[in-house]
Scaffold this active site. Sequence first.
Site, PDB file in Angstrom:
ATOM      1  N   LYS A  61     -10.148  -8.426   1.680  1.00 17.03           N
ATOM      2  CA  LYS A  61      -9.356  -8.357   2.871  1.00 17.03           C
ATOM      3  C   LYS A  61      -9.324  -6.930   3.197  1.00 17.03           C
ATOM      4  CE  LYS A  61      -4.864  -7.702   3.812  1.00 17.03           C
ATOM      5  NZ  LYS A  61      -4.885  -7.068   5.024  1.00 17.03           N
TER       6      LYS A  61
ATOM      7  N   GLU B 289      -5.164   0.122  -8.283  1.00 18.09           N
ATOM      8  CA  GLU B 289      -5.326   1.707  -8.210  1.00 18.09           C
ATOM      9  C   GLU B 289      -4.541   2.075  -6.975  1.00 18.09           C
ATOM     10  OE1 GLU B 289      -5.979   4.793  -6.687  1.00 18.09           O
ATOM     11  OE2 GLU B 289      -7.982   4.291  -5.742  1.00 18.09           O
TER      12      GLU B 289
ATOM     13  N   CYS C 172      -5.240   9.015  -2.273  1.00 19.70           N
ATOM     14  CA  CYS C 172      -4.094   8.678  -3.367  1.00 19.70           C
ATOM     15  C   CYS C 172      -4.337   9.800  -4.377  1.00 19.70           C
ATOM     16  CB  CYS C 172      -4.864   7.607  -4.075  1.00 19.70           C
ATOM     17  SG  CYS C 172      -6.437   7.186  -4.129  1.00 19.70           S
TER      18      CYS C 172
ATOM     19  N   GLU D 256       5.124  10.003  -2.876  1.00 16.55           N
ATOM     20  CA  GLU D 256       3.663  10.139  -2.183  1.00 16.55           C
ATOM     21  C   GLU D 256       3.980  10.230  -0.704  1.00 16.55           C
ATOM     22  OE1 GLU D 256       0.903   6.804  -2.359  1.00 16.55           O
ATOM     23  OE2 GLU D 256      -0.710   8.232  -2.879  1.00 16.55           O
TER      24      GLU D 256
END
Length: 519
Positions: free
Chosen positions: A224, A298, A332, A429
């Site tokens: 997906k 991840e 990331c 983040e």
Amino acid sequence: MPSDQSPKGAAPRRTTARAASVTTPAPAATVAPASSGLAGSSPWAYAPAPESREIVTIRQRYGLFIDGKERAPSGGEVTITYNPATEEPLAEIAKGTPADADRAIEAADRAYRKVWSKLHPRERAKYLYRISRILQERSREFAVTETMDSGKPIRESRDVDVPLAAAHFWYYAGWADKLEYAVPGRRPEAHGVVGQVIPWNFPLLMLAWKIAPALAAGNTVVLKPASTTPLTALLFADVCRQAELPDGVVNIVTGPGSTGMSIVTDPRVAKVAFTGSTSVGVTIAKGIAGQGKGLTLELGGKAANIVFEDAALDQAVEGVVNGIFFNQGEVCCAGSRLLVQESIADEFLARLRDRMSMLRIGDPMDKNTDIGAINSKAQMESIGELVASGVAEGAQIWQPACDLPTRGWFFRPTLFTNVAQSHRIAREEIFGPVLATITFRTVAEAIEKANNTAYGLSAGIWTEKGSRILQVASALKAGVVWANTFNRFDPTAPFGGYKESGYGREGGMQGLHAYLRSS
Ligand code: NDP
């Protein structure tokens, strides 16, 4: 961008060719005057160098790719994918439902049992080589589509995303008939059907990271893509057809997060791989707990890019710029915390501001652009909210005085100084072009501050001393540590995190292990 693809260091001031008025998404910004030691009053300007979009034909509507065919979604609904640089709708995308996920899993299961698991590994390898070659042949089409759908600069999709995606298929093709060397002394076996959910920051590359090792290990796939960036995955469906990959080996189901959840929790899916936010990673881990599935996660990061006083400063400036402004900081492993030794902090920050003043922000399709568009309005708002929190909490903000396009979602490159480790901009983040600077005095203090994060995905070290690199790298709790470089990716190297950055590795032989069960 890898350091050999960093923005042109000797470039003059950014172009304002396509800029109209200035929009300032960040609140209370200290916008620098348009002066820079390097750029000064240089009259140089880059003429626009737009890549042509004529090379791609984006259809009005895309269906799901199930069992080798394009299918309408069972609910009949569609969503729209937009060009973040222009806010224009690009295409209608099938809104896959749990019923569609079920059909895709059924097709993948059948393909696994009847075709893919029966093929000689050498034959599987041939398909992977073929896919890699087709990606190379159609690289321009992929790069343009990726840039239009995601907002990343064409220079990056052309030089990083697409070649690396092709390299992953090439690399894992080599493993397909050598699996017993990946798990010496044991018998490697595929899991069967794997479910994969990928994010929007590197849509094609994340697809390649996931599909290439899965197929090489003998699994079939239901994937997906993210809702804001489905186009290169759907173009990849066309590559599967062109490569004559057997029906059902790869299935692509577009749709919302809930459809992703029904893929990963289905009992026929034996292995799950996810890249995205920590919160969704946690939801997936909870959702499949106790089912005995393999899982790799991840997730996010808050990497420290550590500059010691003996570093080659201009090289380190390039590395810091690359670390945080590559892909608009929507990475990331972005070096979003600059840790700079106090003795050189003023000098280093002055050079960094000069360099930031030369970054060109704007049309991602322009080959001169360094910083393109933020992927979505929601992401833009999330960046703005975190930047506002930095100002409110007392950090000092600085942004270069660059023009931004009037349409599209663009965010100025932003440098924060006077940052405390407790500030949200130092802990959370941001996933945008925002760098938080913290100073340190000693090596021990640098290590302690670098590790003072809930994440542990990556880090960078800048120093002339090899012994210091070894000392610091072994003390950092980060899955990947770059020394005198940053954001270097290679299919042969494992990538993954500690703590809230997730677990498991992708890339290299380690990335193959995740797709094998061995007895
Ligand atoms: P998400 O984690 O929500 O999205 C990543 C993928 O997961 C998308 O395909 C998404 O689908 C899907 N998804 C969402 N909810 C579920 C669910 N319950 N079950 C299964 N799949 C799901 O990231 P966001 O897009 O919301 O970004 C938010 C933040 O996450 C960013 O600001 C950034 O900090 C971080 N992030 C980290 C990434 C990384 O590389 N580590 C990548 C992307 C984001 P859909 O697109 O349809 O929602």
